[in-house]
Design an enzyme around this catalytic site. Structure first.
Site, PDB file in Angstrom:
ATOM      1  N   ALA A  47       5.649  -4.930  -0.426  1.00  0.00           N
ATOM      2  CA  ALA A  47       5.153  -4.613  -1.760  1.00  0.00           C
ATOM      3  C   ALA A  47       4.261  -3.394  -1.607  1.00  0.00           C
ATOM      4  O   ALA A  47       3.601  -3.215  -0.580  1.00  0.00           O
ATOM      5  CB  ALA A  47       4.352  -5.775  -2.332  1.00  0.00           C
ATOM      6  N   CYS A  48       4.276  -2.528  -2.603  1.00  0.00           N
ATOM      7  CA  CYS A  48       3.421  -1.343  -2.595  1.00  0.00           C
ATOM      8  C   CYS A  48       2.794  -1.221  -3.974  1.00  0.00           C
ATOM      9  O   CYS A  48       3.510  -1.210  -4.983  1.00  0.00           O
ATOM     10  CB  CYS A  48       4.230  -0.096  -2.259  1.00  0.00           C
ATOM     11  SG  CYS A  48       3.223   1.403  -2.157  1.00  0.00           S
ATOM     12  N   VAL A  49       1.475  -1.149  -3.999  1.00  0.00           N
ATOM     13  CA  VAL A  49       0.778  -1.080  -5.278  1.00  0.00           C
ATOM     14  C   VAL A  49      -0.281   0.010  -5.256  1.00  0.00           C
ATOM     15  O   VAL A  49      -0.839   0.331  -4.207  1.00  0.00           O
ATOM     16  CB  VAL A  49       0.115  -2.430  -5.644  1.00  0.00           C
ATOM     17  CG1 VAL A  49       1.149  -3.510  -5.835  1.00  0.00           C
ATOM     18  CG2 VAL A  49      -0.887  -2.843  -4.589  1.00  0.00           C
TER      19      VAL A  49
END
Length: 129
Positions: A108-110
């Protein structure tokens, strides 16, 4: 560790060096978020440069994995925190040097409003040995 890449065409395909899911069994290692802090000098590496910062973060993760008896091949999940999503491509270019797309972990990349010490990137991971 037993590890299996999970892929289905009934969900969106990955758009980078990660997989939809990883099934793994064994001893789990949870590595805290790492920032680009030099371990012996105690200074932020690559001030204002997400490429250099990502490189230091990956070196920090690698040192912890090694101490745990693991490698990047044991990583099953990562979470990438970026201060600016416009840095995604540059971060991803460095990240891809550590994870080939065929065995890459789930990810996941936020974008976040702020990271410790005002760095540009922080990465945490889960490994299984």
């Amino acid at each position: 560790m037993n590890r299996k890449v999970i892929r289905t065409d009934k969900a969106p395909a990955p758009v980078g060096p990660y997989n939809q899911a990883i099934a793994a069994s064994g001893e789990m290692i949870f590595i805290a978020g790492q920032i680009p802090l030099h371990p012996s000098q105690g200074v932020i590496v690559g001030e204002g440069d997400v490429t250099k910062q990502t490189q230091q973060v990956m070196e920090n993760l690698e040192a912890i994995l090694t101490e745990a008896g693991a490698t990047f091949q044991n990583v099953v999940k990562t979470t990438v925190f970026l201060a600016d999503m416009n840095d995604f491509a540059a971060m991803n270019m460095v990240y891809a040097k550590y994870f080939s797309e065929d065995i890459a972990p789930a990810r996941a990349c936020v974008e976040v409003s702020r990271l410790p010490k005002n760095v540009l990137v922080e990465i945490e991971c889960i490994a299984v040995i």
